[in-house]
Structure formats: C-alpha cells, structure tokens
Design an enzyme around this catalytic site. Structure first.
Site, PDB file in Angstrom:
ATOM      1  N   CYS A  25     -10.804  -0.112  -3.560  1.00 51.60           N
ATOM      2  CA  CYS A  25     -10.300   1.250  -3.431  1.00 51.60           C
ATOM      3  C   CYS A  25     -10.730   2.101  -4.625  1.00 51.60           C
ATOM      4  O   CYS A  25     -11.908   2.366  -4.798  1.00 51.60           O
ATOM      5  CB  CYS A  25      -8.782   1.230  -3.252  1.00 51.60           C
ATOM      6  SG  CYS A  25      -8.116   2.766  -2.576  1.00 51.60           S
ATOM      7  N   HIS A  49      -7.586  -2.919   1.185  1.00 55.71           N
ATOM      8  CA  HIS A  49      -6.519  -3.646   0.505  1.00 55.71           C
ATOM      9  C   HIS A  49      -6.120  -4.848   1.348  1.00 55.71           C
ATOM     10  O   HIS A  49      -6.133  -4.799   2.576  1.00 55.71           O
ATOM     11  CB  HIS A  49      -5.287  -2.752   0.318  1.00 55.71           C
ATOM     12  CG  HIS A  49      -5.493  -1.640  -0.651  1.00 55.71           C
ATOM     13  ND1 HIS A  49      -5.580  -1.845  -2.007  1.00 55.71           N
ATOM     14  CD2 HIS A  49      -5.618  -0.306  -0.451  1.00 55.71           C
ATOM     15  CE1 HIS A  49      -5.750  -0.673  -2.613  1.00 55.71           C
ATOM     16  NE2 HIS A  49      -5.785   0.272  -1.693  1.00 55.71           N
TER      17      HIS A  49
END
Length: 499
Positions: free
Chosen positions: A328, A437
């Site tokens: 991310c 994630h």
C-alpha cells in the site's frame, strides 16, 4: 431487544479489546448470537468489508471471535489520525473528510443518530451485544458530549465492567481514581471491576481487593492473568513494537510514524524460527532477510521521515542481499514520484525511492474493495509464490501508473464489488510491491516466503511449516475464552445482563 454489556478501561491498552473479544467467544460458545460494538474507534489498522466499507480491525477481530462476518454496524465511526492534531473521519464506512481535533470535538454530537441507527440495526441480528469503550471514561476534558464511554452507556442503558491494567502498576489507584472522577449516575452503571494482566499468586492481591471493594463500593468480578496469545492489537501501544530479538529468519518492518495495518505481518510471528521486528532507526535495522515497508496514513510524510533519518538510504543499500516488500503506502514509496495535487496529505510532489518506474497520484476518492485471485509468475527469490491463491483487500487514496515495459504485474485479481479483473503487484530483482493488505494470510504464502528466505541462507525448514492461519486464530480465541471462564465470574456477568 438485545442484552448489552459494556467494557470500559482506566486507560488505553488496559485490555478492553481483548476482553470484549473473549466475552464474544464465550457467549457464542454458550449458544447466543453475539456481536461487538464500538461507536467510535481511533486507529490506523482498518479493514474493508464485503460491501467496500471501512471499519476498525479491532471490531473485525471481535467479529471473528463471535463467529460472524464483520460489518460497519459494529464500528460506525472510525478516526484515522493524519497528523498530531487531526484525523480522517469515516462514518458508516465512508470518508466524510479530514478534521482537526477541536473541530471534530464540536462536530461529533451530530453523529449520535448514526450511532443509534447502527446499534439498533445490530440489535436485529444479535441476542447479546458486547460494547467496547475507548481510552478512559474519566478524561475530564473529553466528557462533554461523550459518545464512546459513559455517554454511550447512558444512550444504550448499558451496565459497565471497568478494567484496570495491573502490569503497568498502580491498578488500585487506576480503578478507585476512575470511580471517584465519575458522576454518581455514571458510577452507578459500573457493576463490576476487573484487574487485568496479573502475574503471580492471586492470594497476594486479596487484601488490596478487599480495600478496593470497600473504597469503590463495586465488586471485583475477576483477576485475569497476563495471557500469551497471538491476537491482533488495536493501536500504536502494541508491545510487539518493542521486540528486538532476532531469529534465524529475520524480518524488519519499518515503523513509520503513521504506520497502518501492521496486522498484515502477524502471520509471520506464528512461524517458528522467524522474528518480526519493528524498526525506526538505522541502528535497529541490522541485516534482516526481508525488509517490509508497510501501509501509511501519510505516505509522503513518512517517506520524508525515512529520508531524514537515513532509513531510505539504508534500505537501498540492502536491496542486493535481502527481499524488500512494500504494501500500500510502502508500495507507493518504491516508485519514482508521488504527487498530491488535492492536498490529501501534504500537497505538492515528492521523489520516490526509485525502485520501480512508477508514478503515484493521490486522489480524492479512496479505493475500498476486497479482492481475490492468484499469484502469476513471480520473479526473483519469491518465485515459489507463483500460482498460489491470494485474498485480501485494498484501501488507498493513490493511483499508480507504471511508465516502462518489462515490469509485469505478478498478481491477477478480481474486484469483489464489481467482478472486474485487474492486475496488481510489481517486482524488480528482489524488490516487490502490492496494494493488497492481507496478502500473506492466505494459502500458506507466508510459509512459502520464509522457506525461500531460509533456502537463500542454506537453511532447511522443518516439515509442517505450512500453517492454516485462520485455524490458528480460532485456537487463540478458544484459549482466550477458556482463560476468561476460569478467572471471571461469568455467573455474575450473566446476572448483570439479566440473563
């Protein structure tokens, strides 16, 4: 109408989240439909539901303990700090904007209807709702218009169990002091005290407990021992940040000032012979086998922090002898340029670390979706991941564009909201990046990575390394429930709830 019990604490990290999860598990085991609820959560660890809505991971963990799917009904308000004086405000799973602390303090009372609506919707699904407070109910400067501690208890007409942390010391002062600072009508809601994280012989505490009950006029319904469990932490007070020991396979996670979703790496902690260290200086980095750049709530600010303290240069020096993996915000840092034309974080542009020919532009709309798919042909040291299934979620403000040929994506994903297929993940040598994630949690991916890292060092891992992380977490929730049954007066808790 659901029965309600509320867990409040004398301070942050007193154990509210864990005890809430444990009670959820116990009630589930006893045959009740149970759900967790926290009206307002402040945390950088968040999750995306099937509907593409954002909520705090603590309530996700508690939902797992309760055996139900996570829902934003369990956490209608999430505050994600962007700096020392402000947060991104998320209501019912969607961002409504950034606010300074003072502005939010004045605004939050307007969110009471959202809290009530979420709670009443949850009541339709549960026999028991276990409510978690935040921080301490005795913070005098925050009591006005409170929507998460005693203000919420009054709104829901909830009995309260007050938890103190003896491991830090001063638990009797914590509990008595908190009771003294409460108004009489608030104190009347406290039906039981819990001493948490005790080490040693409980009989030593008995004289103190007698005095505590005399001064507080509230019974102590449990002395819970310090538990060695692997269950997700909620906030930056996590004790895992203090770990410094190094094992045969050493993984260093860069501890950004605004680190988010560090729960992505807990799976590695369960593998024998692996250390996961959170480092915030060059002196702590040493010579790990893998360096992870995690998520960040302020990607540009945290990259500047790495640049100023020398960690960026130190990471670059290690690209030849260890795996570097960005997730991310950490993935965005690995590119050539970051731009913030709308002032989402700090505005302006910033040169990236330069591992990938990739530009990232921070946009107004946040990407929120669950994804699943497979690893494609993964190059470099982590080629063992090729063909494996993966599942996770995306939550980011930026859009990244690769500017050169020869940097093929190594993940093939399906967006769970619209069914669209897309590519994700870039690799260059032993440097990898992805927006997903939870990418290490599914299908033994973490075990494969550790095996490859061990092979590079000439080590052979023992058979049985492959683990089912979901099954492992279930054992931890059961151990938590078993311990709480032994050390809490559950008959009294049921009596308090009038069951």
């Amino acid at each position: 109408m659901s029965k309600v019990i509320m867990i409040q604490g004398t301070m942050s990290n007193a154990g509210k989240s864990l005890l809430t999860a444990g009670l959820c598990r116990i009630f589930k085991q006893d045959g009740y439909r149970v759900a967790p609820f926290k009206s307002q959560n402040m945390a950088l660890n968040s999750y995306i539901t099937e509907e593409g809505l954002e909520m705090g991971r603590a309530q996700v963990m508690q939902a797992e303990a309760a055996g139900i799917k996570p829902s934003v009904l369990m956490n209608p308000i999430l505050l994600k700090p962007t700096n020392d004086i402000g947060s991104q405000v998320i209501v019912n799973g969607e961002v409504i904007g950034n606010m300074k602390a003072r502005d939010y303090f004045a605004y939050k009372k307007k969110l009471v209807p959202d809290i009530k609506k979420a709670f009443h919707a949850l009541e339709m699904q549960a026999d028991i709702i276990v409510v978690e407070g935040a921080g301490s109910p005795a913070e005098i400067n925050l009591k006005e218009n409170d929507i998460v501690n005693m203000g919420l208890a009054e709104l829901l007409d909830a009995p309260v169990l007050l938890v103190g942390d003896i491991d830090r010391g001063g638990v009797f002062a914590q509990l008595v002091g908190t009771l003294m600072l409460l108004e009489e009508k608030e104190k009347a809601r406290v039906k039981g005290l819990i001493i948490n994280k005790f080490r040693g012989d409980k009989t030593i505490l008995d004289p103190g407990i007698t005095m505590l009950e005399e001064k507080g006029q509230v019974p102590v319904i449990g002395v819970v021992p310090y538990m060695k469990l692997s269950i997700e932490d909620e906030d930056s007070l996590s004790s895992r940040f203090e770990r410094r020991e190094e094992a045969q396979i050493d993984i260093a996670v860069i501890r950004f000032p605004r680190i988010s979703n560090f729960t992505d790496f807990m799976v590695f902690e369960q593998i024998e012979g692996v250390s996961v260290r959170y480092v915030d200086s060059v002196l702590q980095l040493h010579h790990p086998d893998m360096i992870i750049l995690p998520g960040s709530k302020n990607t540009m600010g945290d990259l500047k922090w790495m640049r100023q303290n020398g960690l960026e240069a130190a990471v670059k020096k290690r690209q030849e002898d260890c795996v570097i993996f960005g997730i991310c915000g950490g993935f965005q840092m690995l590119g050539q340029r970051l731009a913030d034309p709308y002032g989402i974080e700090e505005g302006g542009e910033l040169t990236g670390m330069g591992f990938f020919p990739m530009d990232t532009v921070l946009e107004k709309e946040k990407v929120r979706t669950q994804v699943q798919g497979t690893f494609g042909k993964v190059p470099g040291l982590l080629s063992g991941l090729s063909g494996m299934e993966l599942k996770g979620y995306e939550i980011h403000m930026g859009r990244s564009t690769v500017k050169e040929q020869g940097f093929d994506s190594f993940c093939s994903l399906t967006n769970q909201l619209d069914g669209q297929e897309k590519a994700d993940g870039i690799a260059a040598g032993n440097v990898y990046g992805t927006y997903v994630h939870g990418i290490f949690d599914e299908g033994g991916a973490a075990s494969v990575i550790v095996r490859e890292l061990a092979g590079k060092k000439g080590l052979t891992l023992e058979d049985g390394l492959m683990m089912d992380y979901k099954a492992f977490k279930e054992t931890q929730y059961d151990k938590l429930a078993e311990t709480l049954r032994e050390y809490l007066d559950m008959d009294e808790i049921y009596k308090i709830m009038k069951i």
